[in-house]
Scaffold this motif. Structure first.
Motif, mmCIF file in Angstrom:
data_model
loop_
_atom_site.group_PDB
_atom_site.id
_atom_site.type_symbol
_atom_site.label_atom_id
_atom_site.label_comp_id
_atom_site.label_asym_id
_atom_site.label_seq_id
_atom_site.Cartn_x
_atom_site.Cartn_y
_atom_site.Cartn_z
ATOM 1 N N ALA A 111 34.717 18.842 38.119
ATOM 2 C CA ALA A 111 35.509 19.944 38.670
ATOM 3 C C ALA A 111 35.311 21.196 37.840
ATOM 4 O O ALA A 111 35.072 21.132 36.630
ATOM 5 N N PHE A 112 35.434 22.354 38.505
ATOM 6 C CA PHE A 112 35.336 23.631 37.793
ATOM 7 C C PHE A 112 36.057 24.707 38.584
ATOM 8 O O PHE A 112 36.396 24.523 39.755
ATOM 9 N N SER A 113 36.294 25.840 37.915
ATOM 10 C CA SER A 113 37.057 26.948 38.492
ATOM 11 C C SER A 113 36.194 28.186 38.619
ATOM 12 O O SER A 113 35.432 28.516 37.704
ATOM 13 N N GLY A 114 36.356 28.895 39.744
ATOM 14 C CA GLY A 114 35.567 30.097 39.977
ATOM 15 C C GLY A 114 35.929 31.253 39.076
ATOM 16 O O GLY A 114 35.076 32.074 38.725
ATOM 17 N N HIS A 115 37.197 31.345 38.683
ATOM 18 C CA HIS A 115 37.635 32.525 37.929
ATOM 19 C C HIS A 115 37.110 32.556 36.504
ATOM 20 O O HIS A 115 37.271 33.558 35.805
ATOM 21 N N LYS A 116 36.467 31.500 36.040
ATOM 22 C CA LYS A 116 35.851 31.496 34.720
ATOM 23 C C LYS A 116 34.354 31.778 34.787
ATOM 24 O O LYS A 116 33.673 31.769 33.757
ATOM 25 N N MET A 117 33.830 32.026 35.986
ATOM 26 C CA MET A 117 32.382 32.186 36.156
ATOM 27 C C MET A 117 32.061 33.324 37.126
ATOM 28 O O MET A 117 31.228 33.186 38.012
ATOM 29 N N CYS A 118 32.763 34.450 36.939
ATOM 30 C CA CYS A 118 32.515 35.676 37.717
ATOM 31 C C CYS A 118 33.077 35.625 39.127
ATOM 32 O O CYS A 118 32.879 36.559 39.902
ATOM 33 N N GLY A 119 33.767 34.548 39.489
ATOM 34 C CA GLY A 119 34.334 34.425 40.818
ATOM 35 C C GLY A 119 35.787 34.846 40.853
ATOM 36 O O GLY A 119 36.376 35.237 39.846
ATOM 37 N N PRO A 120 36.408 34.742 42.025
ATOM 38 C CA PRO A 120 37.812 35.142 42.167
ATOM 39 C C PRO A 120 38.761 34.049 41.694
ATOM 40 O O PRO A 120 38.395 32.869 41.616
ATOM 41 N N THR A 121 39.999 34.443 41.374
ATOM 42 C CA THR A 121 41.024 33.445 41.120
ATOM 43 C C THR A 121 41.303 32.695 42.423
ATOM 44 O O THR A 121 41.008 33.174 43.515
ATOM 45 N N GLY A 122 41.879 31.503 42.286
ATOM 46 C CA GLY A 122 42.164 30.703 43.475
ATOM 47 C C GLY A 122 40.938 30.081 44.090
ATOM 48 O O GLY A 122 40.952 29.685 45.262
ATOM 49 N N SER A 123 39.855 29.974 43.311
ATOM 50 C CA SER A 123 38.635 29.334 43.821
ATOM 51 C C SER A 123 38.157 28.302 42.814
ATOM 52 O O SER A 123 38.283 28.473 41.606
ATOM 53 N N GLY A 124 37.611 27.214 43.327
ATOM 54 C CA GLY A 124 37.088 26.161 42.477
ATOM 55 C C GLY A 124 36.489 25.080 43.338
ATOM 56 O O GLY A 124 36.473 25.180 44.574
ATOM 57 N N LEU B 86 37.394 39.602 25.168
ATOM 58 C CA LEU B 86 36.962 38.353 24.552
ATOM 59 C C LEU B 86 37.913 37.210 24.925
ATOM 60 O O LEU B 86 38.255 36.371 24.100
ATOM 61 N N ASP B 87 38.322 37.184 26.187
ATOM 62 C CA ASP B 87 39.205 36.123 26.688
ATOM 63 C C ASP B 87 38.580 35.449 27.899
ATOM 64 O O ASP B 87 39.258 35.099 28.860
ATOM 65 N N ASN B 88 37.289 35.246 27.842
ATOM 66 C CA ASN B 88 36.558 34.714 28.990
ATOM 67 C C ASN B 88 36.786 33.228 29.208
ATOM 68 O O ASN B 88 36.584 32.724 30.312
ATOM 69 N N GLY B 89 37.223 32.503 28.163
ATOM 70 C CA GLY B 89 37.546 31.098 28.342
ATOM 71 C C GLY B 89 38.723 30.903 29.267
ATOM 72 O O GLY B 89 38.870 29.841 29.873
ATOM 73 N N ALA B 90 39.576 31.936 29.374
ATOM 74 C CA ALA B 90 40.711 31.883 30.294
ATOM 75 C C ALA B 90 40.306 32.381 31.665
ATOM 76 O O ALA B 90 40.527 31.716 32.678
ATOM 77 N N THR B 91 39.711 33.578 31.710
ATOM 78 C CA THR B 91 39.250 34.172 32.969
ATOM 79 C C THR B 91 38.151 35.167 32.657
ATOM 80 O O THR B 91 38.341 36.038 31.805
ATOM 81 N N SER B 92 37.035 35.045 33.338
ATOM 82 C CA SER B 92 35.961 36.028 33.167
ATOM 83 C C SER B 92 36.221 37.219 34.083
ATOM 84 O O SER B 92 37.062 37.168 34.984
ATOM 85 N N GLN B 93 35.473 38.278 33.865
ATOM 86 C CA GLN B 93 35.556 39.436 34.746
ATOM 87 C C GLN B 93 34.645 39.251 35.963
ATOM 88 O O GLN B 93 33.831 38.328 36.016
ATOM 89 N N THR B 94 34.805 40.129 36.944
ATOM 90 C CA THR B 94 34.144 39.964 38.242
ATOM 91 C C THR B 94 33.139 41.091 38.468
ATOM 92 O O THR B 94 33.507 42.268 38.392
ATOM 93 N N PRO B 95 31.892 40.756 38.752
ATOM 94 C CA PRO B 95 30.886 41.792 38.969
ATOM 95 C C PRO B 95 31.020 42.447 40.338
ATOM 96 O O PRO B 95 31.616 41.883 41.269
ATOM 97 N N GLN B 96 30.450 43.621 40.450
ATOM 98 C CA GLN B 96 30.517 44.374 41.693
ATOM 99 C C GLN B 96 29.938 43.577 42.858
ATOM 100 O O GLN B 96 30.424 43.660 43.993
ATOM 101 N N GLN B 97 28.919 42.778 42.595
ATOM 102 C CA GLN B 97 28.290 42.003 43.661
ATOM 103 C C GLN B 97 29.269 41.008 44.292
ATOM 104 O O GLN B 97 29.236 40.784 45.513
#
Length: 413
Positions: free
Chosen positions: A227-240, A33-44
């Motif tokens: 602006a937005f960040s990938g790591h909060k939307m199923c993407g990798p860190t270091g992306s936005g 329940l910490d998705n506001g910081a970083t979401s998890q990443t799907p297999q796809q």
């Protein structure tokens, strides 16, 4: 398995796409329940990353060999995918960055350093993330411009009457969080855009919490930057990504210089490449950009309307369950008028202690100031606990959190 129904999101089916959710923490099933910081990443998305590194890992725009050509095409098309995801007019309006913070700084140094001076104003809100607040605060210190803040009401909304009076003809830019990462407030960005534009100012939207959780159309919002960040939307860190209106990006100078962003270099001077490459100096995060596009495609397949509906359902349920506890203070608007996060304080238990206790039961929540120290000062607390939800969370997981909170009370009381 079908991850969607006609009007709802199938969270149980979606969970199968996320390998990390099979983990156990301290013998308990992970409740993340910490998705506001970083979401998890799907297999796809993981497979998109693996595919890049195992099939066509090469630098872009700098080689005629097959791998470079394939990487270049994939990276360019990733800009197209992201543009479509937020309603931009094309890849020219999408600059890939490491995160929202870098995007804020890019605009501050590209535009602000050259355009701001004494007598100019930047208008922020009291609920801004440090990515916005600190960036524009420090830019104003360097240029002599002034920072002003739109206050919040007792209910956690922006005071829009104050906003109308604070934005003047001296205002050069208004920067606002579309969704507060602490309060869950959904701000009226389109109204702020109209106010800013009436005074000839730009509007910068921090979409770090909105782009992952609801349909966002930059054209409908009339944002000049977003602006937005990938790591909060199923993407990798270091992306936005930074969105900017094409006519503005064409006009302003780049903040970073080097290879990739130039058209012609001579000993005396240089000229810049076309958009968006003008703002992407050096070797970019090629894989990260491609994986960000894969995350956009994953969410689009689910449907952002479903994502929003699911998040709001979880937020309302969590708000209601926590509101039943006499010793819990919840910050921000009511449960039926917020996005998918709830920040709260349990009387007599510091948020850090609370986070440690619930972690022993496999529940991951946030504790601290959530990069909104001034806002917490306004709220009268040094820190808060935050539960933030995403597409794979369920109402049952919220029940687990509430049950664990009861155990925490027993430990402290």
């Amino acid at each position: 398995m079908d991850r969607t129904a006609p009007d709802t999101l199938n969270a149980e089916a979606i969970r199968e796409d996320f390998p990390i959710l099979d983990r156990k923490i301290g013998g308990s099933e992970l409740v993340y329940l910490d998705n506001g910081a970083t979401s998890q990443t799907p297999q796809q998305v993981i497979e998109a990353i693996v595919d890049y590194y195992t099939q066509y890992n090469a630098n872009i725009h700098r080689g005629l060999h097959t791998l470079s050509q394939e990487a270049s095409i994939a990276y360019e098309e990733a800009h197209d995918t992201v543009a479509d995801f937020i309603g931009a007019d094309g890849r020219e309006e999408i600059v890939f960055t490491k995160n929202t913070t870098e995007a804020q700084n890019l605009v501050a140094y590209s535009w602000g350093m050259n355009e701001l001076g004494p007598g100019d104003e930047i208008v922020l809100t009291q609920m801004e993330h440090h990515a916005s607040l600190v960036t524009w605060q420090q830019m104003c210190k360097r240029t002599g411009a002034e920072v002003k803040y739109i206050p919040i009401t007792n209910e956690g909304y922006l005071d829009m009457e104050a906003a109308e009076s604070l934005v003047t003809d001296d205002t050069k830019l208004v920067s606002v969080s579309h969704v507060s990462n602490t309060l869950g407030t959904i701000n009226p960005v389109d109204e702020l855009a109209a106010i800013a534009h009436d005074h000839g100012a730009y509007l910068f939207v921090d979409g770090a919490q909105s782009v992952p959780t609801r349909p966002v159309d930059v054209g409908a919002l009339d944002a000049d930057f977003l602006a937005f960040s990938g790591h909060k939307m199923c993407g990798p860190t270091g992306s936005g990504a930074l969105y900017g209106k094409k006519e503005i990006l064409e006009e302003i100078e780049p903040a970073f210089y080097g290879g990739g962003m130039i058209r012609k270099v001579e000993y005396e001077d240089s000229t810049w490449h076309d958009l968006p490459w003008k703002f992407e100096a050096g070797t970019p995060g090629i894989c990260e950009g491609i994986a960000l596009a894969a995350a956009c495609e994953y969410l689009s397949d689910i449907g952002m309307e479903r994502v929003q509906s699911h998040e709001e359902s979880l937020a309302e349920y969590a708000y209601d369950q926590l509101a039943r506890c006499d010793d819990v203070e919840i910050f921000g608007p009511p449960g039926n008028d917020r996005t998918g996060l709830v920040s709260f304080d349990v009387e007599g238990i510091h948020p850090h202690d609370l986070s440690s206790i619930v972690n022993e039961h496999g529940v991951a929540i946030r504790a601290g100031d959530h990069c909104t120290q001034p806002l917490h000062g306004t709220l009268g607390v040094p820190a808060s606990a935050r539960a933030s939800f995403y597409i794979y969370n369920t109402h049952e997981e919220i029940d687990v959190l509430v049950d664990v909170l009861h155990e925490a009370r027993e430990i402290f009381h």
